[in-house]
Scaffold this active site. Sequence first.
Site, short mmCIF file in Angstrom:
data_model
loop_
_atom_site.label_atom_id
_atom_site.label_comp_id
_atom_site.label_asym_id
_atom_site.label_seq_id
_atom_site.Cartn_x
_atom_site.Cartn_y
_atom_site.Cartn_z
CE LYS A 197 52.99 39.74 35.56
NZ LYS A 197 53.50 40.21 36.86
CD GLU A 272 39.28 33.67 41.67
OE1 GLU A 272 38.96 32.61 41.13
OE2 GLU A 272 40.08 33.74 42.63
CB CYS A 306 40.57 38.37 47.87
SG CYS A 306 40.48 36.58 47.82
CD GLU A 405 41.17 44.63 48.48
OE1 GLU A 405 41.63 45.13 47.44
OE2 GLU A 405 40.90 43.42 48.60
P1 NAD Z 1 47.54 43.74 41.24
O1 NAD Z 1 46.27 43.92 40.49
O2 NAD Z 1 48.39 44.93 41.48
O3 NAD Z 1 48.48 42.69 40.52
C1 NAD Z 1 48.05 41.38 40.21
C2 NAD Z 1 48.80 40.88 39.00
O4 NAD Z 1 48.46 41.68 37.88
C3 NAD Z 1 50.32 40.95 39.13
O5 NAD Z 1 50.90 39.81 38.55
C4 NAD Z 1 50.65 42.19 38.31
O6 NAD Z 1 51.96 42.17 37.79
C5 NAD Z 1 49.63 42.10 37.21
N1 NAD Z 1 49.32 43.37 36.54
C6 NAD Z 1 49.36 44.62 37.02
N2 NAD Z 1 49.01 45.51 36.07
C7 NAD Z 1 48.72 44.79 34.94
C8 NAD Z 1 48.29 45.13 33.64
N3 NAD Z 1 48.08 46.40 33.28
N4 NAD Z 1 48.09 44.14 32.74
C9 NAD Z 1 48.28 42.85 33.09
N5 NAD Z 1 48.71 42.48 34.31
C10 NAD Z 1 48.91 43.44 35.24
O7 NAD Z 1 47.13 43.03 42.60
P2 NAD Z 1 48.08 42.69 43.84
O8 NAD Z 1 48.38 43.94 44.57
O9 NAD Z 1 49.19 41.82 43.37
O10 NAD Z 1 47.10 41.77 44.70
C11 NAD Z 1 46.22 42.25 45.64
C12 NAD Z 1 44.80 42.33 45.10
O11 NAD Z 1 44.38 41.05 44.65
C13 NAD Z 1 43.78 42.74 46.14
O12 NAD Z 1 42.91 43.70 45.61
C14 NAD Z 1 43.04 41.46 46.45
O13 NAD Z 1 41.74 41.62 46.97
C15 NAD Z 1 43.07 40.79 45.14
N6 NAD Z 1 42.83 39.35 45.28
C16 NAD Z 1 41.61 38.85 44.93
C17 NAD Z 1 41.34 37.50 45.10
C18 NAD Z 1 39.99 36.94 44.77
O14 NAD Z 1 39.86 35.74 44.70
N7 NAD Z 1 38.97 37.75 44.55
C19 NAD Z 1 42.32 36.65 45.62
C20 NAD Z 1 43.55 37.20 45.97
C21 NAD Z 1 43.79 38.56 45.79
#
Ligand code: NAD
Length: 514
Positions: A197, A272, A306, A405
């Site tokens: 997804k 992550e 991240c 963040e």
């Molecule tokens: P997000 O958590 O909003 O979304 C990530 C994914 O989760 C998307 O596909 C979204 O549709 C899905 N999602 C959202 N709510 C959900 C739910 N209730 N159930 C299942 N899936 C759900 O994150 P974002 O804004 O897309 O990405 C940015 C974040 O990702 C930042 O906090 C960043 O630090 C983190 N990130 C972490 C790493 C790492 O390796 N630690 C790498 C890249 C990004």
Amino acid sequence: MDKATPKDLFQANRNRAAPLLKQLRADGIGHMIDGKIVPSISGDSFETKSPVDGAVLATVARGGAEDIDRAATAAALAFRSWRDMPPAMRKKLLHRVADAIEDRADDIAVLECIDTGQAHRFMAKAAIRAAENFRFFADKCAEARDGLNTPSEEHWNISTRVPIGPVGVITPWNTPFMLSTWKIAPALAAGCTVVHKPAEWSPITADLLAKLVKQAGVPDGVLNTVHGIGEEAGKALTEHPAIKAIGFVGESATGSAIMAQGAPTLKRVHFELGGKNPVIVFDDADLDRALDAVVFMIYSLNGERCTSSSRLLVQDSIAEKFIEKLTARVKALKVGHPLDPATEIGPLIHERHLAKVCAYFDVARKDGAVIAVGGKTHDGPGGGHYVQPTLVTGAHAKMRVAQEEVFGPFLTVIPFRDEKDAVEIANGVQYGLTGYVWTGDMGRALRVADALEAGMIWLNSENVRHLPTPFGGMKSSGIGRDGGDYSFDFYMETKHVSLARGTHKIQKLGSPSS
Ligand code: NAD
């Protein structure tokens, strides 16, 4: 022939993107379920828009629980034969996926730029890194099942690993192509089937990945991609009983929600999550190299990274001079069109994300910090979601800009007195993903590395990935590690098998001699 100028390269990137975008607008994006491109059962869709000018790039199928069910069922049906395929064959197929990605590397780069706003200079190699992810794990297909031999007096004890089953992979919008492959390649190498997804703000290259995997000859149902909104398709995936584990990359708050959603079906989770990573610069460091790394690690990839070092901890004694040089560098950063090779910072992915980043300008001011550079939106080509690279000084460790963040080109500078002070400030946040330390004293470098509460530490270096090393965070930054064999710990079950060496004594319950 004359060398191509940046202007020529910009035009070449646009020329490459134009027909691909035309095709996308015409075809739209469907789910890939059991090897077929299909619309949502409900017929619902959503639009993905360009961060450059707000133009609609494609109409995308909006998946719901019934589409996830179809995909999970396909993944469950495909699991047994994928699991039992000889590892050498799986290896061959995953190398073919890498070949297919490499063949389309330039297309993937421009599509990723247009869909996410990331600058081409950073995306040019994204597909190559994605192909490397597939090659690295392809070569590990056979050893994925390896276990240990731990003999005891009366038994031969061996362990082996078996793939856990169909898994869900949920990915975010920052560098989405590379990140998706980082999760999907080890899952497939382990022998799991996958329902992916992707993030709703960046569906384009996930669609291409699904098509390339099919084109490479990976059997139908092994990788299924369902597009849609997190709280709809994502939630349904985390709740589906056929899905045995969820590999998730995204925000910490979403990780908490997924853990709760997955609890009734006892999902194994790998997270992550977010970060507020410190880069600590001591006064005995190579300050020129430190400056390059500080600027790179927060202003590359639009700061939507991240592992970005979004907090600069600089020693009192050098703070003034270091900040002066840093200020000049931040002022000189080039904000522009993502396809322009000269661009260092492109537009942010979405108007909601732009609003979030901009809200922190007021937070900084209210907290009493100083916006030394930036602090406004930027009027860039196409009028999209551009923001000025921002440098905040005069901050202290408890301010929101030092704790939360921002996930944009936004750096908060916090001075420190000594090693103890630096470690205390560095650890004084809820996150623990990465830490960067700059010092000429190797003893101190190792002491600080040991004391930092973070999953990954780089000493006198920016973040340089090496695929066999463990990748992941502590505290609110994650659960579990990826990379090398660590990925297989998540995607596989370890099974213990014990064989009696001889006829050891077994208690004879219920017999007259017991
Ligand atoms: P997000 O958590 O909003 O979304 C990530 C994914 O989760 C998307 O596909 C979204 O549709 C899905 N999602 C959202 N709510 C959900 C739910 N209730 N159930 C299942 N899936 C759900 O994150 P974002 O804004 O897309 O990405 C940015 C974040 O990702 C930042 O906090 C960043 O630090 C983190 N990130 C972490 C790493 C790492 O390796 N630690 C790498 C890249 C990004």
